[in-house]
Write a protein that holds these residues in place. Structure first.
Motif, PDB file in Angstrom:
ATOM      1  N   SER A   1      -4.889   0.710   9.427  1.00  0.00           N
ATOM      2  CA  SER A   1      -3.441   0.718   9.253  1.00  0.00           C
ATOM      3  C   SER A   1      -2.751  -0.370  10.067  1.00  0.00           C
ATOM      4  O   SER A   1      -1.547  -0.573   9.928  1.00  0.00           O
TER       5      SER A   1
ATOM      6  N   ASP B   1      -9.277   3.049  10.905  1.00  0.00           N
ATOM      7  CA  ASP B   1      -8.772   4.412  10.834  1.00  0.00           C
ATOM      8  C   ASP B   1      -8.514   4.895   9.415  1.00  0.00           C
ATOM      9  O   ASP B   1      -8.242   6.080   9.203  1.00  0.00           O
ATOM     10  N   LEU B   2      -8.561   4.000   8.418  1.00  0.00           N
ATOM     11  CA  LEU B   2      -8.346   4.411   7.033  1.00  0.00           C
ATOM     12  C   LEU B   2      -9.653   4.558   6.252  1.00  0.00           C
ATOM     13  O   LEU B   2      -9.803   5.484   5.467  1.00  0.00           O
ATOM     14  N   TRP B   3     -10.596   3.643   6.477  1.00  0.00           N
ATOM     15  CA  TRP B   3     -11.876   3.738   5.757  1.00  0.00           C
ATOM     16  C   TRP B   3     -12.894   2.821   6.390  1.00  0.00           C
ATOM     17  O   TRP B   3     -12.601   1.669   6.726  1.00  0.00           O
TER      18      TRP B   3
ATOM     19  N   TYR C   1     -11.783   1.350  -3.197  1.00  0.00           N
ATOM     20  CA  TYR C   1     -11.418   1.983  -1.928  1.00  0.00           C
ATOM     21  C   TYR C   1     -11.756   3.469  -1.986  1.00  0.00           C
ATOM     22  O   TYR C   1     -11.451   4.153  -2.967  1.00  0.00           O
TER      23      TYR C   1
ATOM     24  N   ARG D   1      -9.012   7.309   3.307  1.00  0.00           N
ATOM     25  CA  ARG D   1      -7.913   8.258   3.348  1.00  0.00           C
ATOM     26  C   ARG D   1      -6.884   7.908   2.278  1.00  0.00           C
ATOM     27  O   ARG D   1      -6.678   6.729   1.954  1.00  0.00           O
TER      28      ARG D   1
ATOM     29  N   LEU E   1      -3.811   6.703   0.259  1.00  0.00           N
ATOM     30  CA  LEU E   1      -2.770   5.729   0.553  1.00  0.00           C
ATOM     31  C   LEU E   1      -1.479   6.139  -0.145  1.00  0.00           C
ATOM     32  O   LEU E   1      -1.506   6.787  -1.188  1.00  0.00           O
TER      33      LEU E   1
ATOM     34  N   GLN F   1       2.840   1.551   1.660  1.00  0.00           N
ATOM     35  CA  GLN F   1       1.950   1.495   2.821  1.00  0.00           C
ATOM     36  C   GLN F   1       1.253   0.144   2.886  1.00  0.00           C
ATOM     37  O   GLN F   1       0.787  -0.384   1.873  1.00  0.00           O
TER      38      GLN F   1
ATOM     39  N   ALA G   1      -1.911  -2.113   4.677  1.00  0.00           N
ATOM     40  CA  ALA G   1      -3.228  -1.910   5.276  1.00  0.00           C
ATOM     41  C   ALA G   1      -3.917  -3.261   5.422  1.00  0.00           C
ATOM     42  O   ALA G   1      -3.593  -4.228   4.731  1.00  0.00           O
TER      43      ALA G   1
END
Length: 310
Positions: free
Chosen positions: A77, A88-90, A105, A108, A110, A114, A116
């Motif tokens: 993020s 922290d997202l993937w 993807y 988490r 999205l 947002q 990224a």
């Protein structure tokens, strides 16, 4: 005689690798890098129309025959988090595959608006050498209707085929990103503080309007001024005309081009809408109008009254 000797030296260098050209590096020194990182086929896009983007990259090596053995995609993020290895997202983990196109993807969920950041690490099949890409960015567009702040406006009842819409808004330059999202029925051009935004013409791309209309997102930061800013949207009908495939109700009376748009700034507390299309905008003819129609063999054209253009 000297000239002949020079030619012989050059030819010898070509076959031995000691001539003026660059010799191939030894295996251990072969350069390996990752380039052309894209999300949904775009480089650092601000607003994708999906919350499940697909990634792609290219592997370049100075050693002949190098090929990808595995990859690892990391998404975070914040770019600083990613640079520290905190995805922290993937984090896909190491995936043994030679694929480098269309990798979906799987992190988490999205959300609309947002941002990224992502990178990919690749190991080669020969020697297991490793290369990590630079950090790239992608954003999610207005995929949720709750994120859409503007409403459709135009010069209703005028019969105009091309109109100018104008509004001022304030910006203080503190945002990390300032984006303009535009959804026009017909073509548009964007002008901010007297400068055309972007280099596109005939935007948005062609769409059958009984099925979908398209959003276009612009990065406004190169055009913004501290304080008051003047935004102008120049609209043309394009295929949004009665009798063309762009109209889903050919019999309806409304013919003027329409647009909805909003200017969003990303601050410390999230996104803030600085400006949106509503009844506060000023509207005027642009001096352009159609002659004839776009029907086959009708040979319609355009008339321009330069006195009405700013």
């Amino acid at each position: 005689m000297n000239r002949i000797a020079t030619y012989l030296l050059l030819l010898t260098g070509l076959f031995t690798g000691t001539g003026a050209g660059h010799a191939a590096p030894a295996d251990g020194a072969a350069a390996l890098r990752l380039v052309r990182l894209t999300a949904e086929g775009l480089t650092d896009p601000w607003a994708l129309d999906t919350t499940v983007p697909h990634f792609a990259w290219q592997l370049r090596s100075t050693r002949q025959g190098d090929a990808q053995r595995s990859y690892r995609i990391e998404v975070a993020s914040d770019s600083l988090l990613l640079s520290r290895g905190e995805a922290d997202l993937w984090d896909s983990g190491t995936v043994r595959s030679d694929r480098s196109v269309g990798i979906a993807y799987e992190g988490r969920p999205l959300a609309a608006r947002q941002l990224a950041w992502w990178r990919v690490t690749v190991r080669t099949a020969r020697g297991g050498r490793k290369a990590t890409s630079p950090i790239a960015r992608f954003g999610i567009g207005l995929t949720d209707t709750t994120a859409v702040a503007g409403r459709f406006i135009g010069l209703a009842g005028s019969g105009a085929t091309a109109v100018l819409l104008r509004r001022r808004f304030d910006a203080d330059g503190t945002g990390r990103a300032t984006l303009l999202h535009v959804n026009s029925l017909g073509y548009h051009e964007i002008w901010l503080n007297g400068r055309k935004v972007g280099d596109a013409v005939l935007a948005p791309a062609l769409s059958q309007l009984d099925k979908r209309s398209l959003w276009v997102t612009y990065d406004l930061r190169p055009y913004l001024r501290q304080g008051s800013n003047e935004l102008v949207i120049w609209l043309g009908q394009g295929w949004y005309k009665r009798g063309t495939f762009g109209r889903w109700q050919p019999e309806e009376s409304y013919t003027e081009p329409l647009v909805r748009a909003q200017v969003d700034r990303l601050g410390a507390d999230g996104w803030e809408t600085l400006c949106r299309t509503d009844s506060s905008w000023q509207a005027a003819w642009s001096g352009y109008r159609d002659t004839g129609s776009w029907n086959a063999l009708d040979f319609g054209g355009e008339e321009v009254d330069a006195r009405q253009n700013p």
